[in-house]
Each structure stands twice: as structure tokens, then as C-alpha cells.
Design an enzyme around this catalytic site. Structure first.
Site, mmCIF file in Angstrom:
data_model
loop_
_atom_site.group_PDB
_atom_site.id
_atom_site.type_symbol
_atom_site.label_atom_id
_atom_site.label_comp_id
_atom_site.label_asym_id
_atom_site.label_seq_id
_atom_site.Cartn_x
_atom_site.Cartn_y
_atom_site.Cartn_z
ATOM 1 N N THR A 290 -4.125 8.922 -4.393
ATOM 2 C CA THR A 290 -4.124 9.442 -2.784
ATOM 3 C C THR A 290 -2.748 10.119 -2.102
ATOM 4 O O THR A 290 -3.123 10.785 -0.941
ATOM 5 C CB THR A 290 -4.164 7.803 -2.111
ATOM 6 N N GLU B 32 0.523 -1.725 0.319
ATOM 7 C CA GLU B 32 -0.213 0.248 -0.252
ATOM 8 C C GLU B 32 0.245 0.938 -0.113
ATOM 9 O O GLU B 32 0.677 1.641 0.180
ATOM 10 C CB GLU B 32 -1.105 -0.133 1.480
HETATM 11 N N1 HSE Z 1 -6.504 7.360 5.526
HETATM 12 C C1 HSE Z 1 -6.155 7.285 4.201
HETATM 13 C C2 HSE Z 1 -6.070 8.739 3.424
HETATM 14 C C3 HSE Z 1 -6.587 6.450 3.290
HETATM 15 O O1 HSE Z 1 -6.938 9.199 4.089
HETATM 16 O O2 HSE Z 1 -5.202 9.083 3.109
HETATM 17 C C4 HSE Z 1 -6.362 6.346 1.763
HETATM 18 O O3 HSE Z 1 -7.374 5.622 0.949
#
Ligand code: HSE
Length: 310
Positions: A187, A135
């Protein structure tokens, strides 16, 4: 249970990370969509990836593919190396990359779980760690709030990311409306928007919302969960990346949704509701359409996590 096999098919589900107040902490496993990854040992050393044409596309370079980065980590801890062991995987991606529905995490979990089954690694924390490394290769930081619910199922809360300690709450009987607009958010970029500091009053609010969320989940109390579906960390800075967010929000709440928030880093949004799930989904689509954005909705429920299906 991990059983040693030479060929496996892994089903790996979508997830909603953050789930309101739980930035990088809370995550919910969804029943669908799911990715399918077929993995087998091969006599040719190294990891080779094939992408099924009837799914979304992801990189086939093993260094950039989250499934192979995770599998590589399992190879490493099993004492094997990709110089001596060969793995072949075929990925059918049904979770759209850049959707906020944990697509990279689903790949990473599939890569880790498949390799663990083939190489006989049965330490679930090592599988979680490998998935988080996968990830991290895609999002720039190895957060656990998608990989945990994807691997374990139900709702998870990361208690200690460094120690890979995660709490799990069994899946509830509830339906979730998800709406995915035709917008792609990376992201890694969305994480750069997150404030470095928060005022104490926000921290205090977050503790209250997070507490309410856990109690609401435990009691199956949608009203309490909805009341606690708040966030001062990510939603305020990320909603502007999602054209039509406000219009979809108004439409969802107007159609009877109890809450509205961003799934992970977006652009997917989701609502909890006691009834009228289809009407809420349609209202969200109309809300996005008003802003000139195409979207689609689906109604799903909590899922039980990634599994080996053969
Ligand atoms: N917690 C992470 C974010 C999840 O919000 O960046 C990303 O899918």
C-alpha cells in the site's frame, strides 16, 4: 460493547476500501475472510506476538506489527505502559497481506479492540484512532477507510479523518465477487502513485459518483451503485500494477458483472452483480490466466464488523 476481560479472541474481517469513487473515504466490511487474534494479559511486561502457522505470515517485531502498534496505543491511553503491563497475542492471519483486502487494518483493529477489552477502554473513537495508528505503521499514512468498516461493519464513509467522524450504512443484502491474483502490492508504494492534484471536472464527477453510491447503497440499487463505481484518482494509476487487470475486467463484464474495480490498493478486484456471481468469478480467473497470472475468486457479502467472540 466492550467488557473487561483477561483473555479475548477477536474476529476481524477483510474490507474493500475506496469502493469506486471514495478514495480514503468509502469502505465496505466483508463477511469473509476473517483474521482471528487471541490476546491475553501476561505477567511479563511488553507485547509478545506469535503467528499461527496455518495462516499468512506477518512481522512479530512489536514495532512493525500493526496489531501490536494499535494495542500499544490503547495501553498508552489507558494509562498503562508496556513497561508495566504484558500482553500476549497469537494471530491467525487468513487475510493475505498485500492483497488489497485490508489485511493490515484487520490486524490493527484486532489489536486495538482486544487491548481495549482487556484494559477497559470503552471509547470507540479511541479504538478507531488506535487502529488507524496501527494501520499507519504499515501503509505509511493512517487512513481510516479500511479500519472503519472493519471495526463498525457495513459500509462506512469517513467524514472527518482528523476528528475520527465516520458515517455508517447498515449492511445490504447483496453479494460481491472478489478475485485475488497472485500479485503483491505494498500500500505504501501504491499510495506514492496517487496524483497530488485533480482537474476540477474530475472532482465534479467524483461528487456525483459518491452521491449516487450513497443513494444506491441506501436503496439497495445495484444498478445505480454500479453506474457510480468510477474513479479518477487511484484506478487509472494503479491498474498497471495489476497484470491482467484489463483482461479480468472484460471477462467479468462479459459474464454479466455490473461493475469492476480495484479493492483498496489492490491487487484484489471486485464486481457487483445481481446474479451469476460464480460464473463472474470464474470469468475473472480466466481473464487473469490469459495474462499468465494465477488468481482465485470468492463470493462474499457485507459483514457486520470485528467482534469479540468469547
Ligand atoms: N485508501 C487506501 C488506498 C486503501 O487506496 O491507498 C488502502 O488499502
Amino acid at each position: 460493547v466492550i467488557v473487561l476481560k483477561s483473555k479475548v479472541r477477536v474476529e476481524s474481517p477483510a474490507t474493500i476500501a475506496n469502493f469506486g469513487p471514495g478514495y480514503d473515504t468509502f469502505g465496505l466490511c466483508l463477511d469473509r475472510p476473517v483474521d482471528l487474534v487471541d490476546m491475553e494479559r501476561s505477567s511479563k511486561p511488553g507485547i509478545r506476538i506469535e503467528i499461527a502457522k496455518n495462516g499468512f505470515n506477518v512481522p512479530i517485531d512489536p514495532a512493525r506489527n500493526t496489531a501490536s502498534v494499535a494495542a500499544q496505543q490503547i495501553l498508552k491511553i489507558s494509562g498503562s505502559s508496556s513497561k508495566s503491563v504484558g500482553l500476549k497475542m497469537k494471530m491467525l492471519k487468513k487475510i493475505r497481506p498485500g492483497s488489497g483486502l485490508g489485511s493490515s487494518a484487520a490486524s490493527a483493529v484486532a489489536g486495538a479492540l482486544g487491548a481495549a477489552a482487556i484494559l477497559g477502554v470503552d471509547d470507540v473513537k479511541e479504538v478507531l484512532k488506535a487502529a488507524s495508528i496501527g494501520e499507519g505503521a504499515s501503509s505509511g499514512a493512517p487512513h481510516l477507510d479500511n479500519v472503519s468498516p472493519c471495526l463498525f461493519g457495513g459500509f462506512t464513509a469517513v467524514v472527518d479523518p482528523d476528528g475520527f467522524d465516520v458515517l455508517q450504512i447498515e449492511p445490504l443484502d447483496m453479494e460481491i465477487v472478489v478475485c485475488l491474483p497472485e500479485i503483491v502490492i505494498e500500500t505504501a508504494k501504491a499510495r506514492k502513485l496517487i496524483p497530488k492534484q485533480l482537474p476540477v471536472r474530475s472532482v465534479v464527477s467524483h461528487v456525483g459518483w459518491a452521491s449516487g453510491m450513497i443513494v444506491g447503497l441506501n436503496n439497495g440499487d445495484i444498478d445505480l451503485m454500479a453506474a457510480c463505481m468510477e474513479d479518477d484518482i487511484a484506478v487509472p494509476v494503479r491498474k498497471r500494477l495489476i497484470k491482467g487487470y484489463e483482461s479480468a475486467r472484460k471477462a467479468a463484464l462479459g459474464a454479466g458483472a455490473s461493475s469492476f474495480s480495484i479493492s483498496g490498493s489492490g491487487p484484489a478486484v471486485f464486481s457487483l452483480a445481481k446474479s451469476k456471481h460464480d460464473s463472474i468469478g470464474k470469468a475473472m480467473v480466466r481473464g487473469f490466466a490469459k495474462a499468465g497470472v494465477n488468481s482465485e475468486f470468492f463470493v462474499t457479502k457485507p459483514g457486520t464488523g470485528a467482534r469479540i467472540v468469547n
